[in-house]
Design a protein around this motif. Structure first.
Motif, PDB file in Angstrom:
ATOM      1  N   VAL A 116       3.217   0.371   3.163  1.00  0.00           N
ATOM      2  CA  VAL A 116       2.905  -0.715   4.099  1.00  0.00           C
ATOM      3  C   VAL A 116       2.953  -2.015   3.311  1.00  0.00           C
ATOM      4  CG1 VAL A 116       1.224  -1.674   5.723  1.00  0.00           C
ATOM      5  CG2 VAL A 116       1.432   0.812   5.463  1.00  0.00           C
ATOM      6  N   ILE A 158       0.933   5.373   0.342  1.00  0.00           N
ATOM      7  CA  ILE A 158       0.196   6.596   0.660  1.00  0.00           C
ATOM      8  C   ILE A 158       1.158   7.764   0.505  1.00  0.00           C
ATOM      9  CG2 ILE A 158      -1.095   7.881   2.411  1.00  0.00           C
ATOM     10  CD1 ILE A 158      -0.749   4.320   3.172  1.00  0.00           C
ATOM     11  N   ILE A 194       4.511   6.670   2.329  1.00  0.00           N
ATOM     12  CA  ILE A 194       4.543   5.593   3.321  1.00  0.00           C
ATOM     13  C   ILE A 194       4.132   4.312   2.603  1.00  0.00           C
ATOM     14  CG2 ILE A 194       3.662   4.752   5.530  1.00  0.00           C
ATOM     15  CD1 ILE A 194       5.262   7.406   5.692  1.00  0.00           C
ATOM     16  N   GLU A 245      -0.441  14.307  -2.560  1.00  0.00           N
ATOM     17  CA  GLU A 245      -0.574  14.234  -1.108  1.00  0.00           C
ATOM     18  C   GLU A 245      -1.948  13.720  -0.678  1.00  0.00           C
ATOM     19  OE1 GLU A 245       1.032  17.698   1.055  1.00  0.00           O
ATOM     20  OE2 GLU A 245      -0.720  17.534   2.349  1.00  0.00           O
ATOM     21  N   ASN A 246      -1.930  12.756   0.254  1.00  0.00           N
ATOM     22  CA  ASN A 246      -3.158  12.192   0.834  1.00  0.00           C
ATOM     23  C   ASN A 246      -3.877  11.226  -0.104  1.00  0.00           C
ATOM     24  OD1 ASN A 246      -4.956  11.830   2.937  1.00  0.00           O
ATOM     25  ND2 ASN A 246      -6.327  13.447   2.219  1.00  0.00           N
ATOM     26  N   GLN A 247      -3.212  10.796  -1.194  1.00  0.00           N
ATOM     27  CA  GLN A 247      -3.816   9.773  -2.047  1.00  0.00           C
ATOM     28  C   GLN A 247      -3.053   8.469  -1.890  1.00  0.00           C
ATOM     29  OE1 GLN A 247      -3.865  11.906  -5.890  1.00  0.00           O
ATOM     30  NE2 GLN A 247      -6.083  12.120  -5.578  1.00  0.00           N
ATOM     31  N   SER A 248      -3.742   7.375  -2.126  1.00  0.00           N
ATOM     32  CA  SER A 248      -3.110   6.079  -1.897  1.00  0.00           C
ATOM     33  C   SER A 248      -3.414   5.126  -3.045  1.00  0.00           C
ATOM     34  CB  SER A 248      -3.620   5.469  -0.589  1.00  0.00           C
ATOM     35  OG  SER A 248      -4.973   5.115  -0.710  1.00  0.00           O
ATOM     36  N   VAL A 291       2.549  11.291   1.086  1.00  0.00           N
ATOM     37  CA  VAL A 291       2.394  12.309   2.131  1.00  0.00           C
ATOM     38  C   VAL A 291       3.060  13.639   1.747  1.00  0.00           C
ATOM     39  CG1 VAL A 291       2.076  10.674   4.025  1.00  0.00           C
ATOM     40  CG2 VAL A 291       4.386  11.431   3.440  1.00  0.00           C
ATOM     41  N   HIS A 334       0.873  -1.178   0.000  1.00  0.00           N
ATOM     42  CA  HIS A 334       0.000   0.000   0.000  1.00  0.00           C
ATOM     43  C   HIS A 334       0.904   1.220   0.000  1.00  0.00           C
ATOM     44  CE1 HIS A 334      -3.672  -2.233   1.426  1.00  0.00           C
ATOM     45  NE2 HIS A 334      -2.732  -3.065   1.802  1.00  0.00           N
TER      46      HIS A 334
END
Lengths: 470, 470
Positions: free
Chosen positions: B449, B403, B447, B422-425, B405, B401
């Motif tokens: 994961v 994301i 980020i 920014e703020n999309q994943s 930032v 995943h």
């Protein structure tokens, strides 16, 4: 039947950086695999005693409750102090609570942050004290001194008790002595360390308190008159308790009463008042080192080294304390550990948070750890215990991405419910009302990526909270 | 015109935990805001010299390239050694490279991990040396000793040079002395520290090498004959170079040649060979402490304390080194820092990675930091430089995943391209062919994961890589 009363109110800064205001010494696993509070309860196994009453500060309530729950001793038995008022009021609250329940038990007053290595000797002392308390005495446990300590108050014994030769009337309490005096006390065989542990009937303690400090008793009676039942907690009236003078049981009662007796105890006791005292009582390797966690040493001796995360290596280090936590490292000379409080003061003065809170923060539903942060973003690792649920909430300034990495989450966003399991993710836009629950039987672990212009913990509107945190 | 040749081949374990095999001393910002390599290049500003040739190990190539790029000195000028063979072969490779380009420059050989505090004195020594090198001498720079050091080799000077009174013929090279001998050397005024810095014409050095060590020269000629051009790197033939004997220029040439002269230099030189030598040359507070990062001190003096992240507090600490990095803490007595290598050896023996690699890992496209990990998951903070792109890749065992930032990402999944800001994943399933690029003008921060049964770095199939890492 004894009613153990465990005083868990300290905020010990002397064991920083492990001990912090929001996670003080009594809640830490410093000496065994149990926390100090848990060990204090477990130490009573084999004693004919009720479930203990625990007295702690309001802001530690969820930690205390969780630790008692883990050892099956949580039973609406935590008295919350809105603020610390020293031991006399705390014990009065416990005694009044017991009487309010229609009982007059013998109270066994213990500190939640002491170590006792010899449980047999401890239980023997309890047996002797029980006899004396039943007969109406106020018993204090006197630690048989093993060194000329200048950090403790002492109790001078008087004549041997009539009913048992294993206890003495108290001649007098004396303040912390200087080194010479401490040596005299030690060699005389007439003095004991004042341990802060007591035993007496609830009614007799209260009668003596009424005699010497009716003001304290009056405040406590008012405070306990209107207790609120709140989950596992007994919450006293904060206004009334705030008006109560702060005083120790020693000053308020024990030094004044004619009923004081001392039961000597040689049970490997320590109040773990500093990192050096923890080193003293811990098992050491051949070089005199205590090491916990991933520690690598070379030419090093007589140290206490703790690595919470990552590794700590020492080279040519002697008589030192090294404590590594996720956000702070302390390196101190073992003979100057009393000055750790100076660092705590420096941190306060600098407006920092490391004296107050750990990177990992405990909540009633579990915990979170801030694993990364930067401009306009923050990353948290969130752990939710089985069956627990965070408050229904909303943020004005941040969006959140949740990625489940272990267990199952029930997520509700604007009243839309969904189940997420390992490797699934969800997005919570700014302003969305949302909640997170662990409906499963194993811990839920998730990674939260916050994104927004303001990421403070106070950007939260709580609509409903099962832990009463509106 | 001088051709500076910068030897950047060390893997210095003596400055662990900051220095690690994959990020050794020469690439660290130890003394200034520049890295040691960058400072070595910048120190030549004002000298009439070409863009330096840098010789480093294959596995440090992207770090060296990035650091040279940052100071606008990257110009296909990095010679990669497949493995270290000491200084004689390294300098031979540089000399041969220069001759292959149809030139016979004067080489100024410098180490990438030294500090020189007095640049004026350094430049003056270069001026004198240039005259001598032009006249056909092999110049070594001799550091005017300031203490009876037992950790350096010494050079005994002979008669004063004919062409300049500021240089001497070399009488002899002597090994590291014991303390008594070092004191004699110091008081005699006839001895200099062997700095490892040299100057000579490429052709003359090679002629002397042919005379004394034709085997080394032959190997280097073979190795350089088939250089491959690879981005910014000059990649020598690894089979031929592996066959080359490892030897220092001192043993191979300088101690044998009749052409050696020494130019004395008093320029505040240090080889920063240990944490204590770094303490010695650094600015100190009134208590003799050097502190970098968030450091809090009480009753502490004469320490070197470095906090990379979080805080470090010292109480009653004297003459110690405390180095805190994201995954390791070193606490060492200042007079025993030479034994830090013992810890490095312990880490190797224990099969750990902290001697080898930092938590933060540099890649040609940027870097990543492992901020959290557990059973079946891992969280990374990934930074991609503007215009850079990770390889097109696929994993058999993990989903990811991402994301964003900060900044903008161009993400391609199974040939489907999308821009994320920014703020999309985005989610990358197991087996999906994917790539990540920063098409923007500011750094991309995201980020990641990872979720899966196996999360090793080697679970990667690379389909295309602009940095040649197939």
């Amino acid at each position: 039947m004894l009613l153990p009363v465990i005083i868990a109110g300290g905020t010990g800064s002397r064991l920083w950086p492990l001990s912090r205001e929001l996670m003080p010494k009594q809640f830490l696993k410093l000496y065994t695999d149990s926390t100090m509070l848990q060990a204090t309860v477990q130490r009573l196994q084999g004693v004919n005693a009720k479930t203990p009453l625990v007295i702690c500060n309001e802001e530690h309530r969820f930690i205390a409750a969780e630790q008692l729950r883990q050892i099956n001793k949580l039973d609406h038995n935590i008295i919350l102090e809105p603020e610390g008022r020293n031991t006399a009021p705390a014990i009065a609250l416990a005694a009044l609570t017991a009487l309010n329940q229609g009982q007059d038990p013998i109270l066994l007053v213990l500190a939640a942050d002491h170590v006792i290595q010899n449980n047999l000797a401890f239980h023997q002392a309890i047996t002797i004290a029980t006899e004396l308390a039943t007969a109406g005495q106020l018993v204090t446990f006197g630690i048989v001194p093993t060194a000329p300590e200048t950090g403790y108050g002492y109790i001078q014994r008087g004549a041997v008790c009539q009913n048992t030769e294993q206890a003495f009337y108290v001649s007098k309490f004396v303040e912390k002595p200087n080194k010479d005096l401490a040596l005299q006390y030690l060699s005389s065989g007439q003095y004991y360390w004042n341990s802060g542990m007591f035993m007496f009937k609830a009614s007799i303690f209260l009668a003596e308190l009424r005699k010497f400090r009716p003001d304290i008793l009056a405040c406590c009676e008012k405070a306990i008159a209107n207790t609120e039942s709140d989950l596992d907690f007994i919450r006293v009236n904060s206004g009334a308790f705030a008006a109560c003078p702060a005083e120790s049981i020693d000053y308020a009662v024990m030094e004044k009463t004619n009923l004081a007796v001392v039961v000597p105890m040689a049970a490997g006791w320590s109040d773990v008042g500093s990192w050096s005292s923890l080193w003293e009582i811990s098992d050491k390797d051949a070089a005199g080192n205590v090491h916990l966690g991933q520690v690598f040493q070379h030419s090093s001796s007589e140290n206490y080294v703790f690595a919470e995360t990552g590794i700590v290596a020492t080279v040519g280090l002697q008589n030192a304390i090294v404590i590594q936590t996720k956000d702070a490292v302390l390196v101190a000379a073992k003979d100057q550990v009393q000055d750790v409080k100076n660092i705590v003061q420096q941190l306060k003065n600098a407006g920092r948070s490391e004296h107050f809170i750990h990177r990992e923060v405990y909540r009633p539903w579990g915990k979170y750890d801030s694993i990364d942060h930067g401009n306009r973003y923050q990353v948290k690792h969130i752990s939710v215990k089985p069956g627990e649920k965070l408050s229904i909430q909303m943020h004005h300034h941040r969006a959140e991405h949740w990625i489940v990495v272990h267990g199952t989450a029930k997520v509700t966003i604007n009243e839309q419910e969904q189940l997420l399991t390992e490797n699934q993710s969800v997005y919570i836009p700014i302003g969305a009302v949302h909640s997170l629950e662990n409906p499963g039987k194993i811990p839920l672990e998730l990674i939260e990526v916050q994104s927004g212009a303001y990421l403070g913990e106070d950007d939260i509107v709580r609509f409903s909270d099962r832990y009463g945190r509106h």
